[in-house]
Scaffold this motif. Sequence first.
Motif, mmCIF file in Angstrom:
data_model
loop_
_atom_site.group_PDB
_atom_site.id
_atom_site.type_symbol
_atom_site.label_atom_id
_atom_site.label_comp_id
_atom_site.label_asym_id
_atom_site.label_seq_id
_atom_site.Cartn_x
_atom_site.Cartn_y
_atom_site.Cartn_z
ATOM 1 N N ILE A 176 21.114 57.403 49.877
ATOM 2 C CA ILE A 176 21.583 57.217 51.252
ATOM 3 C C ILE A 176 22.890 56.438 51.252
ATOM 4 N N THR A 177 23.790 56.839 52.134
ATOM 5 C CA THR A 177 24.920 55.979 52.479
ATOM 6 C C THR A 177 24.799 55.594 53.947
ATOM 7 N N TYR A 178 25.207 54.368 54.235
ATOM 8 C CA TYR A 178 25.285 53.893 55.618
ATOM 9 C C TYR A 178 26.465 52.940 55.652
ATOM 10 N N SER A 179 27.574 53.403 56.187
ATOM 11 C CA SER A 179 28.808 52.632 56.116
ATOM 12 C C SER A 179 29.522 52.613 57.448
ATOM 13 N N LEU A 180 29.853 51.410 57.909
ATOM 14 C CA LEU A 180 30.569 51.232 59.167
ATOM 15 C C LEU A 180 32.068 51.044 58.946
ATOM 16 N N ALA A 181 32.485 50.902 57.679
ATOM 17 C CA ALA A 181 33.897 50.663 57.367
ATOM 18 C C ALA A 181 34.472 51.862 56.618
ATOM 19 N N GLU A 182 35.720 52.178 56.897
ATOM 20 C CA GLU A 182 36.360 53.326 56.260
ATOM 21 C C GLU A 182 36.611 53.056 54.774
ATOM 22 N N TYR A 183 36.307 54.030 53.917
ATOM 23 C CA TYR A 183 36.540 53.919 52.478
ATOM 24 C C TYR A 183 37.861 54.594 52.112
ATOM 25 N N ASP A 184 38.613 53.978 51.188
ATOM 26 C CA ASP A 184 39.771 54.666 50.631
ATOM 27 C C ASP A 184 39.283 55.640 49.553
ATOM 28 N N GLN A 185 40.211 56.380 48.951
ATOM 29 C CA GLN A 185 39.804 57.396 47.986
ATOM 30 C C GLN A 185 39.125 56.784 46.778
ATOM 31 N N GLY A 186 39.548 55.584 46.386
ATOM 32 C CA GLY A 186 38.926 54.920 45.251
ATOM 33 C C GLY A 186 37.442 54.644 45.483
ATOM 34 N N LEU A 187 37.104 54.147 46.665
ATOM 35 C CA LEU A 187 35.698 53.858 46.965
ATOM 36 C C LEU A 187 34.892 55.135 47.143
ATOM 37 N N ARG A 188 35.532 56.183 47.683
ATOM 38 C CA ARG A 188 34.838 57.472 47.786
ATOM 39 C C ARG A 188 34.561 58.037 46.390
ATOM 40 N N ASN A 189 35.502 57.830 45.468
ATOM 41 C CA ASN A 189 35.277 58.235 44.087
ATOM 42 C C ASN A 189 34.134 57.434 43.470
ATOM 43 N N ALA A 190 34.039 56.162 43.844
ATOM 44 C CA ALA A 190 32.948 55.324 43.343
ATOM 45 C C ALA A 190 31.597 55.862 43.804
ATOM 46 N N VAL A 191 31.528 56.282 45.077
ATOM 47 C CA VAL A 191 30.282 56.852 45.597
ATOM 48 C C VAL A 191 29.930 58.124 44.831
ATOM 49 N N ASP A 192 30.920 58.990 44.607
ATOM 50 C CA ASP A 192 30.678 60.224 43.852
ATOM 51 C C ASP A 192 30.175 59.913 42.442
ATOM 52 N N TYR A 193 30.754 58.906 41.821
ATOM 53 C CA TYR A 193 30.341 58.532 40.463
ATOM 54 C C TYR A 193 28.899 58.024 40.453
ATOM 55 N N ILE A 194 28.546 57.193 41.424
ATOM 56 C CA ILE A 194 27.174 56.671 41.511
ATOM 57 C C ILE A 194 26.177 57.818 41.622
ATOM 58 N N LEU A 195 26.492 58.787 42.465
ATOM 59 C CA LEU A 195 25.604 59.933 42.669
ATOM 60 C C LEU A 195 25.472 60.766 41.394
ATOM 61 N N SER A 196 26.587 60.916 40.652
ATOM 62 C CA SER A 196 26.533 61.702 39.415
ATOM 63 C C SER A 196 25.695 60.999 38.355
ATOM 64 N N VAL A 197 25.802 59.668 38.284
ATOM 65 C CA VAL A 197 25.012 58.903 37.311
ATOM 66 C C VAL A 197 23.525 59.007 37.624
ATOM 67 N N LYS A 198 23.173 58.919 38.900
ATOM 68 C CA LYS A 198 21.758 58.941 39.304
ATOM 69 C C LYS A 198 21.238 60.355 39.536
ATOM 70 N N ASN A 199 22.163 61.351 39.525
ATOM 71 C CA ASN A 199 21.799 62.750 39.745
ATOM 72 C C ASN A 199 21.025 62.927 41.055
ATOM 73 N N LEU A 200 21.627 62.432 42.127
ATOM 74 C CA LEU A 200 20.984 62.479 43.437
ATOM 75 C C LEU A 200 21.904 63.139 44.466
ATOM 76 N N ASN A 201 21.305 63.885 45.377
ATOM 77 C CA ASN A 201 22.037 64.371 46.538
ATOM 78 C C ASN A 201 22.204 63.245 47.545
ATOM 79 N N LEU A 202 23.188 63.390 48.410
ATOM 80 C CA LEU A 202 23.510 62.320 49.342
ATOM 81 C C LEU A 202 23.179 62.698 50.776
#
Length: 364
Positions: free
Chosen positions: A219-245
């Motif tokens: 799950i993501t729940y975010s009230l603040a806008e992410y830059d591309q770096g943080l969006r890449n971080a989210v993608d990386y977390i999901l790939s490591v855990k092999n989870l859909n978002l």
Amino acid sequence: MARIGIMTTQDALNNGAMLQAFALQTYLRSLGHDVEFIDFRRERKLTLRSFIAKKPQVMWYKWMDIINASTYKRKGHFGDLLNRGSETFYNLKDIQNNPPDYDIYIAGSDQIWNVSSQDTVNRAFYLDFGKKEVKRVSYAASMGQCNVPKSLDEEIHALVKILDFVSLRETKAVNYIQSLFKENKKIYHVPDPTFLLSKEEYLKFILSDDEKWKKKYAITYSLAEYDQGLRNAVDYILSVKNLNLINLRNPDTCIRFPKAENIIVTPKDWLRYVYYSQLMICCSFHAVVFSLILHKPFIVVTPYKNERINSLLTSVGLSDRVILSFDKEKINAILDEKIDWDKVDLALKQERSKGTEFLSLSLN
């Protein structure tokens, strides 16, 4: 027992705001008090910038947010957990001219004492209304990041002075208010109202046999806008855990993720999604709160240092679960670390005791 009127954020399309209000209401009722929320509404003012943007997709999202806000306001799903008084107030003059009749006023939690970008205070949330003999208490009032200009010190001191008992949610805010009073008034540090209820009390309306909760997801729940770096971080977390978002959204505030299932949820379903998830990725204070209460592995991905989250995580010994930029090494360390939930529960129990002891002292 007393008749209590609570002043807090109780009309927002925000899951955290509604759940903190529900928790305070539920706990006070468990003590035998007659509890209502004072229906004070701050109308959202739309400007030209609310409707337009340079990119067509962003402008489309803005229009969708406005439509969703109108729809969910009309349906009332975000407030159906709360018991409101019969009168509605829209500004300080309204409530001063016709103050609600209670034995005790409580300025509840959420960011009710946060100084706005206009460097002003909302005096209604300091309980600047009603008869002098009404007891006035603040419970876990939040000042957000507590960036208060010196020019407001005198006004805030005068407003807090009329309160019989004062408590705040963040350490920085406690220290700030205490500095205005020196040793003349005791300022208490207490936890958010959501911690006044146990995990078992939330599970009463979370547990479900529906098959959809058996799917594995993050799950993501975010009230603040992410830059591309943080969006890449989210993608990386999901790939490591092999989870859909699944990206949980309030109707008009949360950001969207292009590779996620973006859905709007109201408080009860929001809690269910958190409880049945495998991982929580967030930068919201209350998302962290319920990760702790419901024993959900979590990682805080945030574009700025959040005083509210830092204060909370420090109290439970988990201040290292925050990333401010895409850092693979740190992300891997957080994901590999097993949270000692017994230690967390002990810390939360101690925090809960601070809250219940303050309420016992201030209400009796």
